[in-house]
Each structure stands twice: as C-alpha cells, then as structure tokens.
Design a protein around this motif. Structure first.
Motif, short mmCIF file in Angstrom:
data_model
loop_
_atom_site.label_atom_id
_atom_site.label_comp_id
_atom_site.label_asym_id
_atom_site.label_seq_id
_atom_site.Cartn_x
_atom_site.Cartn_y
_atom_site.Cartn_z
N ALA A 272 -2.23 43.59 32.54
CA ALA A 272 -3.68 43.67 32.68
C ALA A 272 -4.23 42.64 33.65
N ALA A 273 -3.46 41.61 33.96
CA ALA A 273 -3.92 40.56 34.88
C ALA A 273 -3.79 40.96 36.34
N ALA A 274 -3.10 42.06 36.61
CA ALA A 274 -2.81 42.43 38.00
C ALA A 274 -4.08 42.66 38.81
N ALA A 275 -5.07 43.33 38.22
CA ALA A 275 -6.30 43.61 38.95
C ALA A 275 -7.05 42.33 39.31
N ALA A 276 -7.13 41.40 38.35
CA ALA A 276 -7.80 40.13 38.62
C ALA A 276 -7.06 39.33 39.68
N LEU A 277 -5.74 39.40 39.66
CA LEU A 277 -4.95 38.71 40.69
C LEU A 277 -5.21 39.31 42.07
N ARG A 278 -5.36 40.63 42.13
CA ARG A 278 -5.69 41.27 43.41
C ARG A 278 -7.02 40.75 43.94
N GLY A 279 -7.94 40.48 43.02
CA GLY A 279 -9.23 39.92 43.42
C GLY A 279 -9.10 38.55 44.04
N LEU A 280 -8.02 37.85 43.73
CA LEU A 280 -7.75 36.54 44.32
C LEU A 280 -6.89 36.65 45.57
N GLY A 281 -6.58 37.89 45.97
CA GLY A 281 -5.75 38.09 47.14
C GLY A 281 -4.27 37.95 46.88
#
Length: 314
Positions: A272-281
């Motif tokens: 579930a953290a993958a999307a938030a990590l994408r937001g950080l580049g």
C-alpha cells in the motif's frame, strides 16, 4: 555490470550473500560502516567489516548472521577472570582476525589495506572497503541524558535505553578510504541494503565527498527497506525512527534517504505504500525481505537488480 553497496550490519550481509550468487563476486564493491568499531581487550574490533567479510566468504552462521560458524568462546571465558566486564563476545576463531588487524594497524597499515588482506585471507573476491581510515564512533544520546558508545548501548545494554538522537564523533575530519569514491563513480548499480540508516548508513554518507559523489552518480540507487509490516526487521531501528519522528514504514525510510534513492524494495505486506512512494519520486518493488534463508537472499538481490535495470532504461 559493477555493483557498489553501502552497508553495515547483518541485514546488509544477508543481502550481499545473495547478491554474489546472482552477479560475479568480483563485480561487487562494498563500502562498509566503521563507526561501530571499538577496542576490546586491546584489540581493534570492526564488527561490520567482519560481518560482511564472513558472510561473503560463506563462513558466518546462517541463522545468527555474525561471527564464525562453529566458533566457541573458551578464550572469552578465560579473559573474564581478568576482565570481569567482558560483555562483548569474541569467538576463539574470531580472535585471530582482531589480533591480525590490531598488529597490522600498529605496524602502519591503513584500515583499508588491512581489510583487503583479511578479505583475501578468507577467499573473498568482492572488494570490501571501510568508509574511512579515520576513527569515527557512533554515540547514542539517550532520553535520560546519557551519551553511550554504540556497542555499550547495543550489546552491553541490549538497546533498552530510549534514544533521543545519534551523533558521530570524528566524522567531520574523516575522509574516504582509498577506492571508495572510485567504487561509487564506476558503479552501474548502487545499493543500500536493509541496514539501520542511523547507525550504518548515515556515518558513511557523512564522510566528506561520499554524499556528493552519490548525488553526481550516473547509476540508479536502489535501497532495500529494513522495516516490514510496521516494525523493524531487527535491531533498535524502530526506536530510532520514533525518536526522529518518522513512521516505521518504507515512507519513513524514504524520508531518511530523501533526494538519494531512485527505487526501493519493500516487503510484500507494505504494498500500500507504493503509491505514496511514487509521489516522492521513488519507484517501489515488492519481495519477502525477511532474508532468513539463502533462497530469500537471492530473491531479494534479484528484485533489487531488476528494479535498478528498469530504472536504468527509463
């Protein structure tokens, strides 16, 4: 392909033992934390360097991950007759490494030179590099106001003290050991294994020139998360992240490495953290990061390399 890792601790060693099954060992360089080095019984002990060398050599106990397989502690028992506070365990076979290192340093060799000799003696084909030849020491500042050398905090007091912050004595004057900057510049892939960022990786990054070399890199940098399911996989990392007001999650690790990492391997439970990590580049890949078997170590190493290859092609 040349792979360079920044490493310290058992988690890093477990990834590296798998990595050298996937790529030729000679193509791997490991820049190792030395801020937890200490003197015991008059001997210079380098726990992270030895853990990396022993695992790359295949002579570390696979369950425990540190020390030498089949070792005993009879000499330590005898030493305790004279040193009642002999709380740091040194195995009988392990003592040979520390004795040799101490004598070689006293004879004028650098820590990098001695480490290379030790690695060769154990048949390690990868390049193992201390982050610096200078004396750097991690100091743990507790919420009770004490300043503890890292081994006192971690081994003697079993990491029970609540941590306020961590500092590194001698780091400002430290310069990279010979070969360190070259290993970063020539790398096709850079890895940060699942080491404790505060006690294993930040000291490396704090050595003059290393962070700059990483920012100017041509290769992708992939980290492997040392946390899974809201908990640190091992060691005192959880308490240190709370002290730094960071979530115990891949997002917290990403914030520690902000601006450095391009990708991160996270545990399968943390998808579930993958999307938030994408937001950080930061691009995430998933794996079972509990590397308690060689098979899992190899799988995580492959996942990290595959992620790096994908980032290289972007």
């Amino acid at each position: 392909m040349h792979v360079t890792a920044l490493a310290g601790g058992v988690g890093a060693a477990r990834l590296l033992r798998g990595l050298v099954q996937v790529v030729p060992p000679r193509s791997v360089s490991v820049i190792v934390n030395t801020a937890d080095d200490e003197s015991f019984y008059g001997l210079h002990v380098s726990p992270d360097l030895d853990t990396i060398v022993y695992n790359l050599a295949g002579v570390a106990p696979r369950e425990r991950g540190w020390g030498l397989a089949g070792d005993s502690v009879r000499a330590l028992g005898a030493l305790r007759r004279f040193y009642p506070a002999g709380w740091f365990e040194l195995g009988d076979l392990d003592l040979a490494t520390h004795i040799y290192r101490t004598h070689a340093l006293a004879a004028g060799a650098t820590l990098a030179e001695v480490t290379a000799r030790i690695a060769r003696a154990f048949g390690v084909q990868s390049r193992v590099l201390p982050m610096t030849d200078a004396a750097v020491r991690t100091v743990v500042h507790t919420q009770a106001g004490e300043r503890l050398p890292f081994q006192d905090y971690f081994v003697r007091r079993r990491a029970r003290d609540r941590v306020a912050r961590v500092s590194y004595r001698g780091l400002r004057a430290a310069r990279p050991a010979r070969g360190v900057l070259e290993a970063i510049r020539r790398a096709d892939v850079l890895l940060i294994p699942p080491s404790n960022p505060f006690t294993s990786i930040r000291p490396i990054l704090g050595v003059a020139g290393i962070a700059r070399a990483l920012r100017g890199r041509r290769a992708p940098l992939v980290a492997v998360s040392p946390v899974a399911g809201g908990r640190a996989i091992r060691g005192p990392l959880g308490g240190m992240m709370r002290a730094a007001r960071l979530p115990i999650s891949p997002l917290g690790i990403a914030r520690v490495y902000a601006g450095l990492v391009d990708g991160i391997v996270i545990d399968s439970r943390d998808g579930a953290a993958a999307a938030a990590l994408r937001g950080l580049g930061i691009v995430a890949a998933r794996a079972d990061i509990h590397m308690d078997t060689m098979t899992k170590s190899i799988a995580v190493a492959r996942t990290a390399l595959d992620l790096a290859e994908m980032l290289r092609r972007r």
